[in-house]
Design an enzyme around this catalytic site. Structure first.
Site, short mmCIF file in Angstrom:
data_model
loop_
_atom_site.label_atom_id
_atom_site.label_comp_id
_atom_site.label_asym_id
_atom_site.label_seq_id
_atom_site.Cartn_x
_atom_site.Cartn_y
_atom_site.Cartn_z
N LEU A 538 44.99 37.83 44.85
CA LEU A 538 46.35 38.37 44.60
C LEU A 538 46.68 39.45 43.34
O LEU A 538 47.70 40.53 43.59
CB LEU A 538 47.33 36.53 44.15
CG LEU A 538 47.30 36.13 45.33
CD1 LEU A 538 47.67 35.03 45.52
CD2 LEU A 538 47.80 36.66 46.91
N GLY A 539 45.21 39.71 42.22
CA GLY A 539 46.16 40.67 41.17
C GLY A 539 44.84 39.74 40.79
O GLY A 539 44.04 38.92 40.20
N ARG A 540 44.37 40.58 39.40
CA ARG A 540 44.19 40.31 38.03
C ARG A 540 44.79 41.02 36.84
O ARG A 540 45.39 41.63 37.20
CB ARG A 540 42.69 40.95 38.30
CG ARG A 540 42.87 42.69 38.42
CD ARG A 540 41.14 42.88 39.05
NE ARG A 540 40.01 42.37 39.73
CZ ARG A 540 39.19 42.21 39.58
NH1 ARG A 540 38.15 42.17 38.87
NH2 ARG A 540 38.36 41.07 41.37
N GLY A 541 44.75 40.79 36.00
CA GLY A 541 44.54 40.99 34.44
C GLY A 541 43.72 40.44 33.34
O GLY A 541 42.34 39.98 33.55
N SER A 543 43.40 38.14 31.15
CA SER A 543 43.19 36.36 31.18
C SER A 543 42.39 36.35 32.64
O SER A 543 41.46 35.08 32.97
CB SER A 543 44.48 36.41 31.06
OG SER A 543 45.27 35.44 32.50
N GLY A 544 42.27 36.62 33.76
CA GLY A 544 41.57 36.62 34.93
C GLY A 544 41.91 36.77 35.82
O GLY A 544 42.65 37.95 36.60
N VAL A 546 43.23 36.33 40.32
CA VAL A 546 44.16 35.62 41.16
C VAL A 546 43.98 35.51 42.59
O VAL A 546 43.85 36.79 43.37
CB VAL A 546 45.53 36.03 40.67
CG1 VAL A 546 46.67 34.41 41.44
CG2 VAL A 546 46.17 35.61 38.97
N LYS A 560 43.86 30.89 39.53
CA LYS A 560 43.64 31.98 38.40
C LYS A 560 42.49 31.80 37.73
O LYS A 560 41.96 30.20 37.38
CB LYS A 560 44.61 32.02 37.28
CG LYS A 560 43.41 32.61 35.82
CD LYS A 560 45.34 33.65 35.57
CE LYS A 560 46.05 34.77 35.86
NZ LYS A 560 46.40 35.38 34.80
N ASP A 653 53.05 38.62 27.02
CA ASP A 653 52.26 38.72 27.47
C ASP A 653 53.68 39.42 28.66
O ASP A 653 53.69 39.62 30.23
CB ASP A 653 50.35 39.26 28.07
CG ASP A 653 50.61 40.15 28.67
OD1 ASP A 653 51.10 41.50 28.42
OD2 ASP A 653 50.04 40.20 30.56
#
Length: 815
Positions: A538-541, A543-544, A546, A560, A653
């Site tokens: 679904l996404g990433r940032g 912290s990890g 998802v 996550k 954040d």
């Protein structure tokens, strides 16, 4: 008044005392209708010693069970801190009053009956309460620790068979630093809450990220550094920030050394004197020296010579005055909230209003000021011009005007750190409603003390243990609990059989799902299966990553996978359990977590419409009504985290990617609490590890200032301005081969220029997203712009709180 140590205890070095060995009462267990009763404690008489062997324990009920250092200078054991409340600590043996220098469980006292400290077979030292819950423990489980020993230095250590120290109390100081104990990066002194209290207070001594040793007030509402003198730069104050080794210590002669070049000596410098450096409950740091003949302590050095220069003493709106000792008072128009707790400060006797119809007046207080929270600073300026600045600004609560060669004007948005002293050259002018009565001659009503009154600490009740039949009472309690448990099991079994044969009604099944789906721990296998081996990202940032998943009960979830920064299973479990209890309609709900080996995963509710950035910077963009709904909902979520949560949470954040939208485009803030997970055990009162996303990060991250909730306010300001404009303001641009500049800076400059020279309706049309085709509420847009600009002030003290933001937005919600 200076804090004084509490109760009296002198222990002759020849005294013999019984020590409880670790033969615990047998555990109660339920086998259908049978109950195994607790066995009796076994006691063994033993001489007081300086060590505790593996597998043995000390009981709170044994008044003679102590560890004493070989030279008898220090004693370690249970210390009474309130009614039926005890702490496990270390104190000076020969002081007239028992002077505690370290306490393991300062914020969680244990019961006066049934509690004990044990050195377990796995190497961990564990403090258990009467109900066998763990109040405190060392991190030495699964090690070869064989004994606990109290050294002549006052250091409690755990050693292995080779004599190597695997754990020491010197690494976990409370409010006191002893000679030969070092204060380094990762350690801090934290004051007591009030006189005679061992609970954690609000004053801290630690090395900041700028390598300078500081005293900081970190209270419920503000953080403020007051030593070294904040009016001086580092070098003028005699320090340096170039040495990053960050260490400080007090030697046996009474000399203090710090890596930032701070040095001072006790007034009785020399060998042969017992000393301690303590951060007292009143925020001042002092060296105390012990008189061996009388057992009394005397002060041989003090950090802040003028006590009223300590910030946070008298709370919001309170003023510190000398009478002649430092005391707290409320200014005219204000009254104390709780005389026993000055941390709460003073409250206004009037309702503050921004209405143009309300008449106001200014009340003069000579030689008085409130440090910080300057809305405006101007010089040179006349008195009348300074007054008009405050008069025209609804958020101005007072202004300070002083003449030192030229006029200085400071408009105040809040009244903290107030002080009154005859040598201060300025005066404060309080902004009050015209109908508030004030005396012609103003004198501060002085309290008895600068600090809170002593509060009684009580744990449980002793009535359950008062008689000789105490074991019988436990039998009744266990038996009753067992009977209730058996009845519940029977009801559950009958109900299960009934519903299995008749089926579950939809409402009952929904209710069951709600109960069974509360926060819990998942296995890695469960989540691997739910996400189909982590295939749908679904996404990433930072912290990890998802992934989307579907649990066995058919609930859609977002899973996550965290990076390697999140370590320590026990700490991780404690923190995610706390975050799991946070529940607000505008926060993404955390359903559970997984912690197996090095794997750390978080399980959230799945939010259907993805994140705000997908609906703001794309072709399918949100209309104005949805944008304003997102702005209000996000503000409410952050206000809840900052002001209403039982656990204070800073997001760190806030950005469009972390604001998710449900089917009705109601916002849900994601990733809150991850800064808390990453900062477990942080050395200071505020975050020091840089978090966040470039363009949304507040200036204090780069300036190495203590991080407070105002970093979220800044990020929120950027986000709502982006919602107004419809583009990324967090990007950086280069124009005409000039220097790189933030899009946000250009936008703010343009708005300020246009708002000064054009009508509101005109400049709003130019700054609001042109894709909306003029279909927006002008009053709401103007409010969002004003709020956004206030939120991104470089001086965090000028920024609004999230509570204030919510109030301002709700007022124009129906426009």
């Amino acid at each position: 008044m200076f804090p004084k140590p509490s109760s009296l205890l002198l222990i002759p070095s020849t005294m013999k005392n019984p020590i409880h060995l670790a033969t615990p009462p047998l555990a109660c267990s339920i086998i259908v209708y049978f109950l195994i009763l607790p066995s009796l404690f076994t006691h063994t008489n033993s001489k007081i010693q300086n060590h505790l062997e593996r597998g043995s324990s000390l009981s709170v009920e044994d008044d003679s069970a102590f560890l004493i250092s070989p030279d008898t200078s220090f004693t370690c054991g249970f210390h009474e801190i309130g009614k039926n409340a005890y702490g496990f600590g270390i104190w000076f043996t020969h002081s007239k009053n028992r002077t505690v220098v370290w306490m393991a469980n300062r914020d969680r006292p244990v019961n006066g009956k049934g509690s004990k400290i044990s050195l377990l077979g796995d190497g961990a030292m564990v403090l258990t309460d009467v109900d066998r819950s763990i109040a405190w423990e060392t991190n030495t489980s699964n090690t070869d620790v064989v004994s606990a020993e109290l050294l002549n230095s006052g250091n409690l250590v755990l050693k292995n068979p080779q004599g190597k120290i695997l754990w020491q109390s010197f690494d976990l100081p409370t409010d006191t630093l002893l000679p030969s104990q070092t204060l380094t990066k990762g350690k801090k002194l934290l004051s007591g809450l009030r006189n005679g209290s061992f609970a954690s207070g609000y004053f801290n001594l630690y090395f900041g990220s700028d390598n300078v040793l500081r005293l900081i007030y970190d209270g419920p509402e503000i953080s403020s550094s007051y030593w070294p003198n904040p009016d001086l730069d580092v070098y003028t104050a005699g320090r340096t920030n170039y040495n990053s080794s960050r260490f400080a210590f007090l030697d046996d002669m009474g000399r203090f050394y710090s890596s930032d070049r701070l040095q001072f000596n006790a007034s009785d410098m020399g060998f042969g004197v017992k000393r301690r450096l303590k951060l007292d409950y009143d925020g001042n740091m002092r060296i105390y020296s012990l008189n061996n003949l009388t057992g009394e302590w005397s002060i041989s050095w003090v950090a802040v010579t003028q006590q009223c220069n300590v910030h946070g003493l008298c709370g919001r709106n309170g003023v510190c005055v000398y009478a002649p000792e430092a005391t707290c008072s409320c200014p005219p128009g204000y009254e104390v909230i709780d005389p026993r707790d000055w941390n709460q400060g003073c409250k206004p006797k009037f309702n503050r209003s921004c209405s143009d119809s309300q008449e106001v007046k200014f009340v003069e207080l000579l030689n008085t000021d409130f440090y910080g929270f300057d809305l405006n600073f101007t010089r040179p300026i006349s008195f009348n011009a300074c007054r008009d600045i405050c008069l025209m600004d609804c958020h101005c609560e007072a202004f300070n005007y002083r003449i030192t060669g030229e006029g200085f004007c400071f408009a105040k948005s809040a009244l903290f750190n107030g002080f009154h002293t005859t040598n201060f050259p300025g005066r404060i002018y309080l902004k009050l409603p015209g109908n508030v009565k004030v005396p012609e001659q103003i004198f501060f009503n002085r309290s008895n003390s600068i600090c809170s009154a002593e509060a009684e600490v009580e744990v449980g009740s002793t009535s359950l243990y008062d008689t000789k039949e105490k074991r019988a009472r436990w039998v009744y309690l266990y038996s009753f609990a067992t009977a209730i448990g058996v009845v519940e099991i029977l009801f559950f079994a009958i109900g299960w059989l009934f519903f299995r044969s008749h089926g579950l009604p939809d409402t009952v099944e929904a209710g069951y799902r709600m109960i069974s789906s509360q926060f819990r721990r998942f296995s890695y296998g469960e989540l691997k299966k739910a996400t189909k081996k982590f295939t749908e990202e679904l996404g990433r940032g930072g912290s990890g990553v998802v992934y989307k998943g579907v649990l066995a009960d058919e609930r859609a979830v977002a899973v996550k996978r965290l990076g390697d920064a999140f370590q320590g299973e026990g700490e991780f479990w404690a923190e995610v359990s706390t975050i799991g209890k946070i529940n607000h309609m505008n926060l993404v709900r955390m359903w559970g977590f997984c912690s197996e080996g090095r794997r750390r995963l978080l399980v959230y509710e799945y939010v259907e419409n993805s994140s705000l950035d997908k609906h703001l910077f794309a072709e399918n963009f949100l209309q104005w009504k949805e944008r304003f709904k997102v702005a209000i909902g996000t503000a409410k979520a952050l206000a809840y985290l900052h002001h209403e949560c039982l656990e204070w949470v800073i997001h760190c954040d806030v950005k469009p990617e972390n604001i998710l939208l449900d089917t009705d485009f109601e916002p849900k803030v994601a990733d809150f609490g991850l800064a808390k997970l990453a900062q477990r055990g942080s050395p200071g009162p505020a975050l020091t590890r840089v978090r966040g996303t470039k363009g949304y990060m507040a200036p204090e991250w780069a300036l190495n200032l203590p991080i407070t909730a105002k970093v979220d306010v800044y990020s929120y300001g950027v986000v709502i301005l982006e919602m107004v404009r419809g583009i990324r303001l967090s990007n950086w641009v280069v124009e005409d081969d000039k220097e790189e500049e933030a899009e946000l800076t250009r936008f703010v400059r343009a708005v300020k220029t246009k708002s000064q020279n054009e009508e509101e309706s005109s400049w709003l049309e130019e700054v609001v997203d042109p894709r909306l085709g003029g279909q927006f509420s002008k009053s709401q847009a103007a409010t969002l712009v004003r709020v956004g600009l206030s939120c991104i002030e470089e001086d965090r003290n000028k920024r609004l709180t999230m509570d204030s933001v919510v109030q301002l937005l709700v007022e124009c919600e129906d426009d």
